[in-house]
Structures are given as structure tokens and as C-alpha cells.
Write a protein that holds these residues in place. Sequence first.
Motif, PDB file in Angstrom:
ATOM      1  N   UNK A 210      11.232  -1.196  25.765  1.00  9.10           N
ATOM      2  CA  UNK A 210      11.557  -0.893  24.216  1.00  9.10           C
ATOM      3  C   UNK A 210      11.010  -1.555  23.260  1.00  9.10           C
ATOM      4  N   UNK A 211      10.366  -0.639  22.390  1.00  9.86           N
ATOM      5  CA  UNK A 211       9.489  -1.318  21.156  1.00  9.86           C
ATOM      6  C   UNK A 211      10.634  -1.980  20.456  1.00  9.86           C
ATOM      7  N   UNK A 212      10.341  -3.172  20.108  1.00 10.73           N
ATOM      8  CA  UNK A 212      10.933  -4.046  18.857  1.00 10.73           C
ATOM      9  C   UNK A 212      10.469  -3.959  17.870  1.00 10.73           C
ATOM     10  N   UNK A 213      10.747  -3.052  16.700  1.00  7.92           N
ATOM     11  CA  UNK A 213       9.889  -3.019  15.626  1.00  7.92           C
ATOM     12  C   UNK A 213      10.391  -4.406  14.738  1.00  7.92           C
ATOM     13  N   UNK A 214       9.404  -4.797  13.784  1.00  6.85           N
ATOM     14  CA  UNK A 214       9.595  -5.964  12.888  1.00  6.85           C
ATOM     15  C   UNK A 214      10.542  -4.968  11.721  1.00  6.85           C
ATOM     16  N   UNK A 215      11.486  -5.833  11.485  1.00  3.06           N
ATOM     17  CA  UNK A 215      12.452  -5.379  10.326  1.00  3.06           C
ATOM     18  C   UNK A 215      12.127  -5.915   9.085  1.00  3.06           C
ATOM     19  N   UNK A 216      12.112  -5.169   7.954  1.00  2.00           N
ATOM     20  CA  UNK A 216      11.961  -5.734   6.828  1.00  2.00           C
ATOM     21  C   UNK A 216      12.969  -4.939   5.877  1.00  2.00           C
ATOM     22  N   UNK A 217      13.985  -5.967   5.210  1.00  2.51           N
ATOM     23  CA  UNK A 217      15.124  -5.540   4.556  1.00  2.51           C
ATOM     24  C   UNK A 217      15.002  -5.678   3.001  1.00  2.51           C
ATOM     25  N   UNK A 218      15.695  -4.804   2.232  1.00  4.34           N
ATOM     26  CA  UNK A 218      16.042  -5.073   0.733  1.00  4.34           C
ATOM     27  C   UNK A 218      14.829  -5.621  -0.056  1.00  4.34           C
ATOM     28  N   UNK A 219      13.863  -5.034  -0.198  1.00  2.64           N
ATOM     29  CA  UNK A 219      12.851  -5.429  -0.869  1.00  2.64           C
ATOM     30  C   UNK A 219      12.292  -4.230  -1.792  1.00  2.64           C
ATOM     31  N   UNK A 220      11.619  -4.649  -2.868  1.00  2.00           N
ATOM     32  CA  UNK A 220      11.108  -3.442  -3.596  1.00  2.00           C
ATOM     33  C   UNK A 220       9.410  -3.559  -3.073  1.00  2.00           C
ATOM     34  N   UNK A 221       8.848  -2.071  -3.527  1.00  2.00           N
ATOM     35  CA  UNK A 221       7.529  -2.039  -3.246  1.00  2.00           C
ATOM     36  C   UNK A 221       6.740  -2.725  -4.026  1.00  2.00           C
TER      37      UNK A 221
ATOM     38  N   UNK B 122       5.116  -0.727  14.884  1.00  2.00           N
ATOM     39  CA  UNK B 122       6.084  -0.167  14.501  1.00  2.00           C
ATOM     40  C   UNK B 122       6.822  -1.022  13.343  1.00  2.00           C
ATOM     41  N   UNK B 123       7.103  -0.708  12.416  1.00  2.00           N
ATOM     42  CA  UNK B 123       7.930  -1.442  11.266  1.00  2.00           C
ATOM     43  C   UNK B 123       9.035  -0.470  10.840  1.00  2.00           C
ATOM     44  N   UNK B 124      10.161  -1.057  10.683  1.00  2.00           N
ATOM     45  CA  UNK B 124      11.615  -0.501  10.315  1.00  2.00           C
ATOM     46  C   UNK B 124      11.799  -1.144   8.814  1.00  2.00           C
ATOM     47  N   UNK B 125      11.697  -0.330   7.916  1.00  2.00           N
ATOM     48  CA  UNK B 125      11.953  -0.646   6.546  1.00  2.00           C
ATOM     49  C   UNK B 125      13.467  -0.186   6.447  1.00  2.00           C
ATOM     50  N   UNK B 126      14.242  -1.091   6.033  1.00  2.00           N
ATOM     51  CA  UNK B 126      15.899  -0.794   5.667  1.00  2.00           C
ATOM     52  C   UNK B 126      15.915  -1.059   4.015  1.00  2.00           C
ATOM     53  N   UNK B 127      16.423   0.285   3.461  1.00  2.00           N
ATOM     54  CA  UNK B 127      16.767  -0.108   1.991  1.00  2.00           C
ATOM     55  C   UNK B 127      15.526  -0.285   1.119  1.00  2.00           C
ATOM     56  N   UNK B 128      14.467  -0.221   1.452  1.00  2.00           N
ATOM     57  CA  UNK B 128      13.183  -0.461   0.619  1.00  2.00           C
ATOM     58  C   UNK B 128      12.951   0.962  -0.018  1.00  2.00           C
ATOM     59  N   UNK B 129      12.781   2.042   0.647  1.00  2.00           N
ATOM     60  CA  UNK B 129      12.796   3.406   0.047  1.00  2.00           C
ATOM     61  C   UNK B 129      13.951   4.093  -0.257  1.00  2.00           C
ATOM     62  N   UNK B 130      14.271   4.121  -1.493  1.00  2.00           N
ATOM     63  CA  UNK B 130      15.647   4.824  -1.763  1.00  2.00           C
ATOM     64  C   UNK B 130      15.454   6.201  -2.192  1.00  2.00           C
TER      65      UNK B 130
ATOM     66  N   UNK C 194       9.616   6.618  -3.773  1.00  2.00           N
ATOM     67  CA  UNK C 194       9.422   5.548  -3.207  1.00  2.00           C
ATOM     68  C   UNK C 194       8.472   5.527  -1.829  1.00  2.00           C
ATOM     69  N   UNK C 195       9.171   6.334  -0.994  1.00  2.00           N
ATOM     70  CA  UNK C 195       8.445   6.568   0.246  1.00  2.00           C
ATOM     71  C   UNK C 195       6.892   7.086   0.160  1.00  2.00           C
ATOM     72  N   UNK C 196       6.746   7.979  -1.036  1.00  2.00           N
ATOM     73  CA  UNK C 196       5.429   8.540  -0.781  1.00  2.00           C
ATOM     74  C   UNK C 196       4.512   7.382  -1.650  1.00  2.00           C
ATOM     75  N   UNK C 197       5.027   6.453  -2.636  1.00  2.00           N
ATOM     76  CA  UNK C 197       4.297   5.520  -2.866  1.00  2.00           C
ATOM     77  C   UNK C 197       3.963   4.653  -1.958  1.00  2.00           C
ATOM     78  N   UNK C 198       4.528   4.082  -1.045  1.00  2.00           N
ATOM     79  CA  UNK C 198       4.410   3.235   0.018  1.00  2.00           C
ATOM     80  C   UNK C 198       3.453   3.711   0.931  1.00  2.00           C
ATOM     81  N   UNK C 199       3.738   5.195   1.239  1.00  2.00           N
ATOM     82  CA  UNK C 199       2.866   5.686   2.382  1.00  2.00           C
ATOM     83  C   UNK C 199       1.467   6.019   1.632  1.00  2.00           C
ATOM     84  N   UNK C 200       1.250   6.089   0.379  1.00  2.00           N
ATOM     85  CA  UNK C 200      -0.054   6.232  -0.194  1.00  2.00           C
ATOM     86  C   UNK C 200      -0.703   4.830  -0.505  1.00  2.00           C
ATOM     87  N   UNK C 201       0.328   3.649  -0.302  1.00  2.00           N
ATOM     88  CA  UNK C 201      -0.533   2.570  -0.357  1.00  2.00           C
ATOM     89  C   UNK C 201      -0.874   1.965   1.002  1.00  2.00           C
TER      90      UNK C 201
END
Length: 196
Positions: free
Chosen positions: A4-15, A32-40, A44-51
Motif C-alpha cells: 500500500x502506498x503510504x502518502x505523507x500527510x500535511x494538515x491545516x496549512x495555508x498555501x 504521493x502527498x495527501x493534503x488535508x484542509x489546505x485547499x478549501x 486554492x487548489x488551482x493556486x497550489x497546482x500552478x505552483x
Amino acid sequence: MANTINPIQIHDETISDNLIARVRNALEATGVVLLRQVCKHAEDFERLSCALASGFHTVGIRQPLRQTSGDGHTTEVFRNNFILLGHSEGAYRPWPPVPELCFFMCLKAPVTQGGETTLIDGVGMFEQLPVALQERLRTQGLIFEMLWEPARWRAEFGVETETELSEVLNRIAGARYSLENGCLHLFVPMPAIIRT
């Protein structure tokens, strides 16, 4: 069974620059990275993907689901499509190249068991195949067969006319195709293993 892939999880941050650096490092470490509550929001999602990326794949079949606002690349997925099994984004298409990174955002949690996005460790899966099949995939690759109406091949290849389409397809080694009443019937050999 592949691990199983175990993604690194990042929580509750601003971009921020710090977040983007942490995501890049995590992607290099695990893929693989799992972001929780970063892109509300989708913005936000587009800003992160563009970065994190400079060029984006246009998914031809999802043209009607493209977001009307934002960066012009974000699309929804088809709802209630539980028959679409494991696949790699755009691997069937010989041009432009296959994406090296996929971004997914869950705007609303799946209401049905089985509606989750499942990520598959392709390397681990390949290692579990019989050796003879591994060798066949390494040496012979795959042949994809597609039958696309004009709207689909225009979106997939970024062309408008059959002449432009032929120019693209004639540059692809081993491709065979026919056009009948505007519909493209395409056979294209592709590697079964793509290293990014």
C-alpha cells in the motif's frame, strides 16, 4: 499483493512557499502527498497546482465538465461512474506526452462506498506479475485502439481539421488510423512502462 502506498500527510496549512517546498520534498520521497484542509476552495487548489507544475494536460473526454472560472484546466469527474477501473491519466494518448503528476481535490466526500479515489503503486503491481508477462510488456508494449468522434479527437490532440490531425498522427511511429465521416479509428503502439 503490492504494498500500500503510504502518502505523507500535511494538515491545516495555508498555501505558502514553505508548504510548496514541503509538498515537493514529499513528492520526491513517496510520489504521493495527501493534503488535508489546505485547499478549501477550487481557487486554492488551482493556486497550489500552478505552483507545483508548469504545463497541464487537457482531458478531452471531460471537456463538458471544465470549470467555467479559474485556470481553465480544472475539470470535474463524471459522477456515479463506478465502472471506470484503474487507469493512468492520458497513457492511451501518443501526443502530447503523458502527465507526470496528477492533482485530485475532493470538493464533496463520496456518498457511496466505492466512490473513493484509489491510487495504485504501478511499480509494485508490475513486480507481482508473472516474469513472462513482465518481459512481454517490456519488449512489446501495448496497442491502444480508439474510436473517437470529431469533438473528442479535436480536444485530445488540440487540432481543428482532419489535415492537422493527419499531420500529428503521421509523426507517430507505428500508428495506423482511418477517418470515416469525421470519426477517427486509431491504433497506436505505446510503451507499457513509462518512467517519469
